[in-house]
Design a protein around this motif. Sequence first.
Motif, PDB file in Angstrom:
ATOM      1  N   ALA A  27       0.834  -1.214   0.000  1.00 62.59           N
ATOM      2  CA  ALA A  27       0.000   0.000   0.000  1.00 62.59           C
ATOM      3  C   ALA A  27       0.861   1.254   0.000  1.00 62.59           C
ATOM      4  N   ARG A  28       1.885   1.268   0.833  1.00 65.37           N
ATOM      5  CA  ARG A  28       2.777   2.431   0.927  1.00 65.37           C
ATOM      6  C   ARG A  28       3.480   2.689  -0.407  1.00 65.37           C
ATOM      7  N   LEU A  29       4.021   1.632  -1.007  1.00 68.50           N
ATOM      8  CA  LEU A  29       4.716   1.785  -2.290  1.00 68.50           C
ATOM      9  C   LEU A  29       3.764   2.215  -3.407  1.00 68.50           C
ATOM     10  N   ALA A  30       2.488   1.857  -3.269  1.00 71.74           N
ATOM     11  CA  ALA A  30       1.484   2.239  -4.271  1.00 71.74           C
ATOM     12  C   ALA A  30       0.957   3.652  -4.033  1.00 71.74           C
ATOM     13  N   GLY A  31       1.425   4.292  -2.953  1.00 72.74           N
ATOM     14  CA  GLY A  31       1.068   5.679  -2.721  1.00 72.74           C
ATOM     15  C   GLY A  31      -0.009   5.949  -1.692  1.00 72.74           C
ATOM     16  N   SER A  32      -0.451   4.901  -0.991  1.00 77.96           N
ATOM     17  CA  SER A  32      -1.498   5.089   0.009  1.00 77.96           C
ATOM     18  C   SER A  32      -1.178   4.252   1.251  1.00 77.96           C
ATOM     19  N   PRO A  33      -0.330   4.779   2.129  1.00 80.38           N
ATOM     20  CA  PRO A  33       0.174   3.988   3.254  1.00 80.38           C
ATOM     21  C   PRO A  33      -0.878   3.417   4.199  1.00 80.38           C
ATOM     22  N   ARG A  34      -2.062   3.966   4.206  1.00 78.42           N
ATOM     23  CA  ARG A  34      -3.110   3.479   5.117  1.00 78.42           C
ATOM     24  C   ARG A  34      -4.092   2.534   4.424  1.00 78.42           C
ATOM     25  N   ALA A  35      -3.735   2.029   3.261  1.00 80.38           N
ATOM     26  CA  ALA A  35      -4.674   1.233   2.463  1.00 80.38           C
ATOM     27  C   ALA A  35      -4.341  -0.261   2.425  1.00 80.38           C
ATOM     28  N   ALA A  36      -3.792  -0.791   3.512  1.00 82.07           N
ATOM     29  CA  ALA A  36      -3.455  -2.219   3.541  1.00 82.07           C
ATOM     30  C   ALA A  36      -4.679  -3.099   3.294  1.00 82.07           C
ATOM     31  N   ARG A  37      -5.819  -2.707   3.850  1.00 80.58           N
ATOM     32  CA  ARG A  37      -7.036  -3.512   3.641  1.00 80.58           C
ATOM     33  C   ARG A  37      -7.488  -3.483   2.184  1.00 80.58           C
ATOM     34  N   GLN A  38      -7.242  -2.381   1.508  1.00 75.32           N
ATOM     35  CA  GLN A  38      -7.574  -2.314   0.088  1.00 75.32           C
ATOM     36  C   GLN A  38      -6.676  -3.269  -0.708  1.00 75.32           C
ATOM     37  N   VAL A  39      -5.432  -3.404  -0.293  1.00 77.87           N
ATOM     38  CA  VAL A  39      -4.531  -4.371  -0.941  1.00 77.87           C
ATOM     39  C   VAL A  39      -5.100  -5.776  -0.786  1.00 77.87           C
ATOM     40  N   VAL A  40      -5.614  -6.087   0.399  1.00 81.49           N
ATOM     41  CA  VAL A  40      -6.244  -7.397   0.625  1.00 81.49           C
ATOM     42  C   VAL A  40      -7.401  -7.595  -0.355  1.00 81.49           C
ATOM     43  N   ARG A  41      -8.245  -6.589  -0.503  1.00 84.33           N
ATOM     44  CA  ARG A  41      -9.394  -6.694  -1.417  1.00 84.33           C
ATOM     45  C   ARG A  41      -8.938  -6.889  -2.866  1.00 84.33           C
ATOM     46  N   ILE A  42      -7.914  -6.166  -3.264  1.00 82.07           N
ATOM     47  CA  ILE A  42      -7.397  -6.302  -4.628  1.00 82.07           C
ATOM     48  C   ILE A  42      -6.864  -7.722  -4.839  1.00 82.07           C
ATOM     49  N   ASN A  49      -7.361 -13.198 -12.261  1.00 80.79           N
ATOM     50  CA  ASN A  49      -7.392 -12.507 -13.551  1.00 80.79           C
ATOM     51  C   ASN A  49      -6.039 -11.940 -13.960  1.00 80.79           C
ATOM     52  N   HIS A  50      -5.251 -11.514 -12.981  1.00 81.92           N
ATOM     53  CA  HIS A  50      -3.967 -10.875 -13.277  1.00 81.92           C
ATOM     54  C   HIS A  50      -2.779 -11.772 -12.947  1.00 81.92           C
ATOM     55  N   HIS A  51      -3.050 -13.023 -12.592  1.00 87.80           N
ATOM     56  CA  HIS A  51      -1.999 -14.005 -12.289  1.00 87.80           C
ATOM     57  C   HIS A  51      -1.003 -13.456 -11.264  1.00 87.80           C
ATOM     58  N   LEU A  52      -1.541 -12.951 -10.170  1.00 91.51           N
ATOM     59  CA  LEU A  52      -0.709 -12.357  -9.131  1.00 91.51           C
ATOM     60  C   LEU A  52      -0.121 -13.426  -8.212  1.00 91.51           C
ATOM     61  N   PRO A  53       1.131 -13.269  -7.824  1.00 90.99           N
ATOM     62  CA  PRO A  53       1.716 -14.190  -6.849  1.00 90.99           C
ATOM     63  C   PRO A  53       1.256 -13.813  -5.437  1.00 90.99           C
ATOM     64  N   TRP A  54      -0.031 -13.973  -5.193  1.00 83.28           N
ATOM     65  CA  TRP A  54      -0.689 -13.552  -3.952  1.00 83.28           C
ATOM     66  C   TRP A  54      -0.038 -14.146  -2.716  1.00 83.28           C
ATOM     67  N   HIS A  55       0.546 -15.333  -2.877  1.00 88.61           N
ATOM     68  CA  HIS A  55       1.132 -16.024  -1.732  1.00 88.61           C
ATOM     69  C   HIS A  55       2.353 -15.290  -1.174  1.00 88.61           C
ATOM     70  N   ARG A  56       2.887 -14.328  -1.906  1.00 84.56           N
ATOM     71  CA  ARG A  56       4.073 -13.582  -1.461  1.00 84.56           C
ATOM     72  C   ARG A  56       3.725 -12.358  -0.620  1.00 84.56           C
ATOM     73  N   VAL A  57       2.468 -12.215  -0.236  1.00 83.44           N
ATOM     74  CA  VAL A  57       2.046 -11.076   0.576  1.00 83.44           C
ATOM     75  C   VAL A  57       1.548 -11.603   1.928  1.00 83.44           C
TER      76      VAL A  57
END
Length: 101
Positions: A27-42, A49-57
Amino acid sequence: MTPFTEKVIHIIKNIPQGKVMTYGQVARLAGSPRAARQVVRILHSMSNNHHLPWHRVVNVKGEIVIKREDGFQEQKLNLEAEGVEIENSNKVNLETYQVKE
């Protein structure tokens, strides 16, 4: 798709194999340090759909926090397959495996 979402996807796609980042770090690197929960939702809604390596978070403590047993085990096994050691059955040593900024 919002610019924040695009940045989150880009950051997660670029986490190297055998490394992890925290939700807050993304979240911080994406420009919104208080948006950790939004990262979870994404991650939840866009990983396939985007073939994200989700397991690395992981959370700020380095813990795997997925509640569903099958999802928990999948994340753990994926990390171990990349050489990440899991301590106490659910924790990654962030000093060793976290991507440094």
